[in-house]
Design a protein around this motif. Structure first.
Motif, PDB file in Angstrom:
ATOM      1  N   GLY A 161     -18.287   2.528  12.452  1.00 30.26           N
ATOM      2  CA  GLY A 161     -17.030   2.219  12.079  1.00 30.26           C
ATOM      3  C   GLY A 161     -16.485   3.049  10.988  1.00 30.26           C
ATOM      4  N   GLU A 162     -15.540   2.890   9.970  1.00 34.33           N
ATOM      5  CA  GLU A 162     -15.109   3.569   8.945  1.00 34.33           C
ATOM      6  C   GLU A 162     -16.044   3.541   8.061  1.00 34.33           C
ATOM      7  OE1 GLU A 162     -12.800   4.847   6.853  1.00 34.33           O
ATOM      8  OE2 GLU A 162     -11.445   5.207   8.783  1.00 34.33           O
ATOM      9  N   ARG A 163     -17.026   2.823   7.835  1.00 30.27           N
ATOM     10  CA  ARG A 163     -18.292   3.055   7.119  1.00 30.27           C
ATOM     11  C   ARG A 163     -19.188   4.319   7.220  1.00 30.27           C
ATOM     12  NH1 ARG A 163     -21.675  -0.533   8.591  1.00 30.27           N
ATOM     13  NH2 ARG A 163     -23.321  -0.311   7.182  1.00 30.27           N
ATOM     14  N   GLY A 164     -18.983   4.689   8.560  1.00 28.18           N
ATOM     15  CA  GLY A 164     -19.666   5.948   8.942  1.00 28.18           C
ATOM     16  C   GLY A 164     -19.141   6.945   8.316  1.00 28.18           C
ATOM     17  N   ALA A 165     -17.976   7.233   7.652  1.00 27.71           N
ATOM     18  CA  ALA A 165     -17.316   8.138   6.821  1.00 27.71           C
ATOM     19  C   ALA A 165     -17.345   7.897   5.444  1.00 27.71           C
ATOM     20  CB  ALA A 165     -15.794   8.587   7.484  1.00 27.71           C
ATOM     21  N   ASP A 166     -18.058   6.685   5.054  1.00 28.51           N
ATOM     22  CA  ASP A 166     -17.845   6.627   3.431  1.00 28.51           C
ATOM     23  C   ASP A 166     -19.320   7.121   3.108  1.00 28.51           C
ATOM     24  OD1 ASP A 166     -18.373   5.354   1.237  1.00 28.51           O
ATOM     25  OD2 ASP A 166     -17.550   3.480   1.838  1.00 28.51           O
ATOM     26  N   HIS A 167     -19.301   8.033   2.211  1.00 28.67           N
ATOM     27  CA  HIS A 167     -20.794   8.331   1.653  1.00 28.67           C
ATOM     28  C   HIS A 167     -21.285   7.377   0.478  1.00 28.67           C
ATOM     29  CE1 HIS A 167     -20.091  12.082   3.790  1.00 28.67           C
ATOM     30  NE2 HIS A 167     -18.696  12.069   3.363  1.00 28.67           N
ATOM     31  N   SER A 168     -20.845   6.391   0.325  1.00 27.47           N
ATOM     32  CA  SER A 168     -21.510   5.506  -0.630  1.00 27.47           C
ATOM     33  C   SER A 168     -22.158   4.508   0.113  1.00 27.47           C
ATOM     34  CB  SER A 168     -20.191   4.770  -1.574  1.00 27.47           C
ATOM     35  OG  SER A 168     -19.535   4.094  -0.998  1.00 27.47           O
ATOM     36  N   ALA A 215     -26.279  11.860   4.954  1.00 29.18           N
ATOM     37  CA  ALA A 215     -27.395  11.144   5.828  1.00 29.18           C
ATOM     38  C   ALA A 215     -28.807  11.266   4.761  1.00 29.18           C
ATOM     39  CB  ALA A 215     -27.633  11.708   7.161  1.00 29.18           C
ATOM     40  N   THR A 216     -29.424  10.157   4.724  1.00 30.66           N
ATOM     41  CA  THR A 216     -30.892  10.220   4.235  1.00 30.66           C
ATOM     42  C   THR A 216     -31.922  10.563   5.296  1.00 30.66           C
ATOM     43  OG1 THR A 216     -31.183   8.031   4.772  1.00 30.66           O
ATOM     44  CG2 THR A 216     -29.955   8.163   2.801  1.00 30.66           C
ATOM     45  N   ALA A 217     -33.091  10.782   4.709  1.00 24.21           N
ATOM     46  CA  ALA A 217     -34.287  11.062   5.483  1.00 24.21           C
ATOM     47  C   ALA A 217     -34.306   9.942   6.486  1.00 24.21           C
ATOM     48  CB  ALA A 217     -35.523  11.385   4.755  1.00 24.21           C
ATOM     49  N   GLU A 218     -34.387   8.748   5.940  1.00 22.76           N
ATOM     50  CA  GLU A 218     -34.823   7.524   6.745  1.00 22.76           C
ATOM     51  C   GLU A 218     -33.890   7.516   7.981  1.00 22.76           C
ATOM     52  OE1 GLU A 218     -33.572   3.915   4.701  1.00 22.76           O
ATOM     53  OE2 GLU A 218     -34.655   2.594   6.001  1.00 22.76           O
ATOM     54  N   GLU A 219     -32.414   7.817   7.750  1.00 17.03           N
ATOM     55  CA  GLU A 219     -31.498   8.030   9.007  1.00 17.03           C
ATOM     56  C   GLU A 219     -31.987   8.858  10.034  1.00 17.03           C
ATOM     57  OE1 GLU A 219     -27.369   8.040   8.051  1.00 17.03           O
ATOM     58  OE2 GLU A 219     -26.695   8.856   9.816  1.00 17.03           O
ATOM     59  N   LEU A 220     -32.114  10.218   9.275  1.00 22.67           N
ATOM     60  CA  LEU A 220     -32.353  11.331  10.275  1.00 22.67           C
ATOM     61  C   LEU A 220     -33.653  11.291  11.085  1.00 22.67           C
ATOM     62  CD1 LEU A 220     -30.812  14.164   8.137  1.00 22.67           C
ATOM     63  CD2 LEU A 220     -30.060  13.415  10.148  1.00 22.67           C
ATOM     64  N   VAL A 221     -34.696  11.021  10.170  1.00 21.63           N
ATOM     65  CA  VAL A 221     -35.944  10.700  10.796  1.00 21.63           C
ATOM     66  C   VAL A 221     -36.024   9.547  11.943  1.00 21.63           C
ATOM     67  CG1 VAL A 221     -38.494  10.349  10.393  1.00 21.63           C
ATOM     68  CG2 VAL A 221     -37.298  12.025   9.228  1.00 21.63           C
ATOM     69  N   GLY A 222     -35.369   8.628  11.429  1.00 19.18           N
ATOM     70  CA  GLY A 222     -34.997   7.529  12.542  1.00 19.18           C
ATOM     71  C   GLY A 222     -34.408   7.879  13.662  1.00 19.18           C
ATOM     72  N   ILE A 223     -33.314   8.557  13.657  1.00 17.29           N
ATOM     73  CA  ILE A 223     -32.771   9.109  14.938  1.00 17.29           C
ATOM     74  C   ILE A 223     -33.946  10.084  15.767  1.00 17.29           C
ATOM     75  CG2 ILE A 223     -30.655  10.667  15.835  1.00 17.29           C
ATOM     76  CD1 ILE A 223     -29.256   9.596  13.309  1.00 17.29           C
ATOM     77  N   SER A 224     -34.377  10.685  14.821  1.00 22.59           N
ATOM     78  CA  SER A 224     -35.112  11.800  15.612  1.00 22.59           C
ATOM     79  C   SER A 224     -36.380  11.098  16.582  1.00 22.59           C
ATOM     80  CB  SER A 224     -35.907  12.832  14.556  1.00 22.59           C
ATOM     81  OG  SER A 224     -34.768  13.475  13.851  1.00 22.59           O
ATOM     82  N   ARG A 225     -36.957  10.014  15.995  1.00 21.03           N
ATOM     83  CA  ARG A 225     -37.972   9.311  16.730  1.00 21.03           C
ATOM     84  C   ARG A 225     -37.570   9.048  17.998  1.00 21.03           C
ATOM     85  NH1 ARG A 225     -39.195   6.393  11.926  1.00 21.03           N
ATOM     86  NH2 ARG A 225     -40.759   7.747  11.005  1.00 21.03           N
ATOM     87  N   ARG A 226     -36.244   8.429  17.893  1.00 19.44           N
ATOM     88  CA  ARG A 226     -35.468   7.932  19.307  1.00 19.44           C
ATOM     89  C   ARG A 226     -35.277   8.926  20.144  1.00 19.44           C
ATOM     90  NH1 ARG A 226     -36.752   2.690  21.077  1.00 19.44           N
ATOM     91  NH2 ARG A 226     -36.190   1.226  19.592  1.00 19.44           N
ATOM     92  N   PHE A 227     -34.710  10.046  19.455  1.00 21.04           N
ATOM     93  CA  PHE A 227     -34.356  11.260  20.289  1.00 21.04           C
ATOM     94  C   PHE A 227     -35.552  11.662  21.038  1.00 21.04           C
ATOM     95  CE2 PHE A 227     -32.923  16.040  19.334  1.00 21.04           C
ATOM     96  CZ  PHE A 227     -32.823  16.093  20.694  1.00 21.04           C
TER      97      PHE A 227
END
Ligand SMILES: [Zn+2]
Length: 566
Positions: A161-168, A215-227
């Motif tokens: 949601g909106e949080r997705g565009a909030d960089h904090s 986006a942090t490494a946790e997020e990007l690597v997490g998405i990558s695993r599922r991808f």
């Protein structure tokens, strides 16, 4: 009986092999035979004196909205492109929740300079999930084939949601997993990959940075695993590389965690004009370590076009410009001939953030035919000195030419040395592919959908300021190489069994026109377009879709679902 024979052309077949005279026989949308063909055919195209090549595969476009209202996909169709891949740079329109449409439009408007009013009127939003978006695209007939990628920004907004565009804030582990599963399922449904943006150049029109920036490494690597569970698909990434070591480490981790190939934008910036060389070395290291990573590189400088109707020009922030900004072009031109307004306009200053678009040392008259490799001596500053006038005065006069339609060229990337030597090095590197044309985007600023034509024309035949490149290699780069980057092994070479996507090109007539501003987007939205000459015919799945630059009405293009075997 064949459907079609392309007779007697000079084949430059996409494999890099030396050119040779041959016929191409087509049946059922595929190439049936190549060589000397005696079998009869329903139709014959005489290709004597023409180059016959595979159709161009443009892996970097932003047609995500336009694809829903424009069957032709201009300007790409005018440039010999037969397959476009969209959803790049992390922006697009799916997945999307009801009520979130406006944010995605603002993001596309800000990041890619596509008029929000055009998107709002043009897009019908017949989808929520990415697979539903694929279905919607598939329902619309097109002249060209279209491939789609899942954009990270839309995905983030959908899940957070909106949080997705909030960089904090950062996504929870559950949200990361949900994003990863949605990417996996979209790829299983036919998406060609997943894209994200890590550049501060990308902002929504509300001023906020693109959601994926932080986006942090946790997020990007997490998405990558599922991808990776999908077993197909590619990454496309644009990054500023603020800390190159850490960034390359992260990108390598994503490739390793998913087992999926990646392409990364590479360009030369004036701030650190040698950093691209280090990036190429990083690509070499990654590939040596078994990680399939490619650099996406441009065919020329990436530059802004400045003009009275364009989004920017050297006087756009001058207070006196505001008086005439809303007038029709003809009235603007008339007012700019008024000595009093002219004197005021020239006495004012650009806003600090816009001075780079008013720097006469790095602005050139584009000319007709356009010159995209002008020498330093042709800068507006140098020319003004020769004429004994102020550079600002000359900037204004040049824009007033051709009824106020003339455009100035301000190279932003890949032009630190005032020539395209860096581009040449990038283009011949074994781990790069041509891309970054951003066709369908940057409507009032940049017009690089012509990259495929420029690649062939400038580097193959027209360049005068340095070495050229072999035409066979250039064709391979934007056919077999780009196609295989995104897993489309059924196209990109003139071989029996491959898709019959072809260009018939008059090598002596090949030319790029001066870009022009037209108002043909939905809601009368404005965009820069640029035509080409010399494409005698472009075929998609064996059907002629354009002849001498004009559409034939045939719409054999399809949504490409997932990777395709040779
Ligand atoms: Zn892009």
């Amino acid at each position: 009986m064949l459907d079609l024979i392309v007779r007697g052309g000079t084949l430059i077949d996409g494999t890099g092999a030396p050119r040779a005279t041959a016929d191409v026989g087509i049946r059922g949308g595929r190439i049936a035979a190549v060589g000397r063909i005696d079998e009869p055919a329903r139709r014959t195209l005489d290709a004597d004196g023409l180059w016959v090549t595979p159709g161009w595969v443009d892996v970097h476009t932003h047609y995500d909205g336009q694809v829903t209202w424009d069957s032709l996909l201009t300007p790409s169709c005018w440039h010999g492109v037969t397959t476009v891949v969209m959803g790049n740079c992390g922006v697009g329109f799916a997945p999307v929740r009801p009520g979130s449409h406006e944010y995605l439009i603002k993001l596309m408007e800000g990041v890619e300079d596509i008029p929000g009013t055009a998107l709002a009127e043009g897009i019908k939003w017949e989808w929520e999930s990415f697979p539903e978006y694929l279905d919607a695209v598939e329902r619309i007939p097109h002249a060209l084939d279209v491939g789609a990628q899942v954009p990270h920004a839309a995905l983030r907004f959908y899940v957070m949601g909106e949080r997705g565009a909030d960089h904090s804030v950062h996504p929870t582990p559950e949200e990361i997993d949900t994003m990863g599963r949605l990417v996996r399922d979209a790829v299983r449904a036919g998406a060609l990959g997943f894209t994200t943006s890590r550049t501060r150049n990308h902002r929504a029109s509300d001023g906020r940075f693109t959601p994926s920036l932080t986006a942090t490494a946790e997020e990007l690597v997490g998405i990558s695993r599922r991808f990776g569970e999908a077993g197909s698909g590619v990454f496309e990434i644009v990054s500023d590389f603020p800390d190159p070591e850490a960034e390359w480490e992260l990108l390598r981790e994503m490739v390793a965690a998913s087992g999926r190939p990646m392409s990364v934008s590479i360009a030369q910036s004036d701030i650190s004009p040698d950093a691209w060389r280090a990036s190429l070395r990083k690509l070499e290291e990654a590939n040596a370590a078994g990680l399939p990573m490619r650099g996406q590189v441009a065919a020329r400088a990436i530059g802004t076009l400045l003009g009275l109707e364009a989004t920017l020009h050297p006087f756009i922030s001058h207070p006196s410009w505001a008086e005439i900004a809303a007038l029709p072009l003809a009235e603007k031109v008339a007012r700019l001939r008024d000595p009093e307004l002219r004197r005021r306009l020239l006495s004012e200053q650009s806003a600090p953030g816009l001075r780079m678009f008013a720097d006469p040392e790095r602005i050139f008259a584009l000319g007709d035919p356009p010159d995209y490799e002008p020498p330093r001596e042709k800068s507006v500053a140098a020319e003004a000195q020769r004429r004994g006038m102020s550079p600002d005065e000359l900037l204004l006069d040049l824009m007033l030419a051709n009824g106020g339609r003339a455009l100035l060229y301000r190279p932003l990337l890949n032009y630190s040395a005032f020539d395209l030597g860096a581009i040449r090095e990038m283009l011949v590197h074994p781990f790069t592919v041509p891309g970054l044309g951003d066709a369908g985007a940057h409507c009032g600023l940049i017009c690089d959908g012509s990259f495929p034509t420029y690649l062939l024309l400038h580097w193959g035949t027209a360049r005068t300021r340095g070495e050229k490149l072999p035409v066979e290699e250039l064709v391979k780069r934007q056919t077999a190489d780009t196609a295989s980057l995104v897993g489309l092994h059924d196209r990109g070479a003139l071989l029996p069994g491959r898709k019959a996507d072809l260009n018939l090109i008059d090598p002596d007539g090949l030319a790029i026109a001066h870009p022009e501003i037209v108002y043909d987007l939905p809601a009368g939205g404005k965009r820069l377009v640029q035509r080409a000459r010399g494409y005698r015919a472009t075929l998609v799945s064996g059907e002629v879709v354009l002849e001498n630059g004009e559409p034939t009405g045939a719409l054999p293009g399809k949504l490409v679902r997932g990777p395709q075997r040779a």
